[in-house]
Design an enzyme around this catalytic site. Structure first.
Site, PDB file in Angstrom:
ATOM      1  N   HIS A  37      41.273  47.219  38.383  1.00 43.75           N
ATOM      2  CA  HIS A  37      40.351  47.621  39.447  1.00 43.75           C
ATOM      3  C   HIS A  37      39.607  48.895  39.044  1.00 43.75           C
ATOM      4  O   HIS A  37      38.386  48.995  39.215  1.00 43.75           O
ATOM      5  CB  HIS A  37      41.103  47.917  40.755  1.00 43.75           C
ATOM      6  CG  HIS A  37      41.753  46.737  41.385  1.00 43.75           C
ATOM      7  ND1 HIS A  37      43.069  46.748  41.779  1.00 43.75           N
ATOM      8  CD2 HIS A  37      41.273  45.519  41.720  1.00 43.75           C
ATOM      9  CE1 HIS A  37      43.367  45.587  42.327  1.00 43.75           C
ATOM     10  NE2 HIS A  37      42.295  44.818  42.303  1.00 43.75           N
ATOM     11  N   LYS A  82      48.083  39.757  55.417  1.00 45.74           N
ATOM     12  CA  LYS A  82      48.894  39.959  54.208  1.00 45.74           C
ATOM     13  C   LYS A  82      49.998  40.950  54.522  1.00 45.74           C
ATOM     14  O   LYS A  82      49.819  41.890  55.286  1.00 45.74           O
ATOM     15  CB  LYS A  82      48.036  40.508  53.059  1.00 45.74           C
ATOM     16  CG  LYS A  82      47.005  39.524  52.545  1.00 45.74           C
ATOM     17  CD  LYS A  82      46.275  40.121  51.355  1.00 45.74           C
ATOM     18  CE  LYS A  82      45.250  39.144  50.804  1.00 45.74           C
ATOM     19  NZ  LYS A  82      44.529  39.715  49.650  1.00 45.74           N
ATOM     20  N   ARG A 100      38.607  37.250  36.751  1.00 47.73           N
ATOM     21  CA  ARG A 100      39.497  37.189  35.593  1.00 47.73           C
ATOM     22  C   ARG A 100      39.582  35.783  35.027  1.00 47.73           C
ATOM     23  O   ARG A 100      39.707  35.605  33.831  1.00 47.73           O
ATOM     24  CB  ARG A 100      40.915  37.631  35.985  1.00 47.73           C
ATOM     25  CG  ARG A 100      41.040  39.075  36.375  1.00 47.73           C
ATOM     26  CD  ARG A 100      42.384  39.318  36.982  1.00 47.73           C
ATOM     27  NE  ARG A 100      42.578  38.297  38.013  1.00 47.73           N
ATOM     28  CZ  ARG A 100      43.364  38.396  39.047  1.00 47.73           C
ATOM     29  NH1 ARG A 100      44.091  39.450  39.204  1.00 47.73           N
ATOM     30  NH2 ARG A 100      43.459  37.437  39.932  1.00 47.73           N
ATOM     31  N   SER A 122      47.200  42.655  41.335  1.00 48.99           N
ATOM     32  CA  SER A 122      48.070  43.437  42.216  1.00 48.99           C
ATOM     33  C   SER A 122      49.363  42.686  42.493  1.00 48.99           C
ATOM     34  O   SER A 122      50.438  43.292  42.560  1.00 48.99           O
ATOM     35  CB  SER A 122      47.355  43.745  43.533  1.00 48.99           C
ATOM     36  OG  SER A 122      46.262  44.596  43.311  1.00 48.99           O
TER      37      SER A 122
END
Length: 164
Positions: free
Chosen positions: A22, A46, A95, A133
């Site tokens: 990040h 979450k 990614r 993460s």
């Protein structure tokens, strides 16, 4: 479009935790745009490891060397936040092709809700291409050393969370 609206961008995410991947995208965005707002999502659905306030504070600390970067927490729709801060560009990291498919769908939804909102996709530096993460949290929860994946303040906080 005015120059100011073109150069104020939002990089949204949960950032639980903020990783070196990040940070790489934030630093590169800071070189490309006049103002970068890191939009830290509350993400009530979450089960975050860190509170919204902690995540915003981490971003503020690790980006203090970047004068054109700021961090704000938000809840609700990303497009509403973008309107609120007068930004019409989103920075998104990609990614993998899985990320691309997800982001492509999200971008189309954003266009329906805010047609003037553009998405700029950045790929991470090669050494961060695998990093997420979720992976960092899992390694930390199981006692692994995450110091090479996150800024030191976050590595220390993850270590402390594991003790609790």
């Amino acid at each position: 479009m005015s120059k100011q609206s073109l150069t104020r961008v939002v990089y949204p995410g949960t950032f639980d935790p903020l990783t070196n991947g990040h940070l790489d995208l934030i630093e590169r965005s800071a070189c490309l745009f006049d103002e970068v707002i890191i939009a830290v999502a509350a993400s009530p659905s979450k089960n975050t490891m860190f509170t919204l306030q902690e995540r915003v504070a981490f971003v503020q600390v690790v980006t203090r060397h970047l004068p054109n970067v700021s961090a704000q927490g938000f809840s609700g729709l990303m497009v509403d936040f973008a309107r609120e801060v007068d930004a019409n560009i989103l920075i998104r990291g990609l990614r993998t092709t899985v990320d691309f498919e997800y982001e492509f769908g999200l971008t189309n939804m954003y266009r329906r809700l805010m047609p003037q909102l553009e998405s700029v996709f950045l790929t991470p530096a090669e050494e961060y291409a695998f990093l997420s993460s979720t992976i960092v949290r899992e390694v930390a929860i199981h006692g692994g050393d995450v110091s090479q994946f996150v800024p030191s303040i976050i590595a220390d906080a993850l270590h402390e969370k594991r003790k609790v």
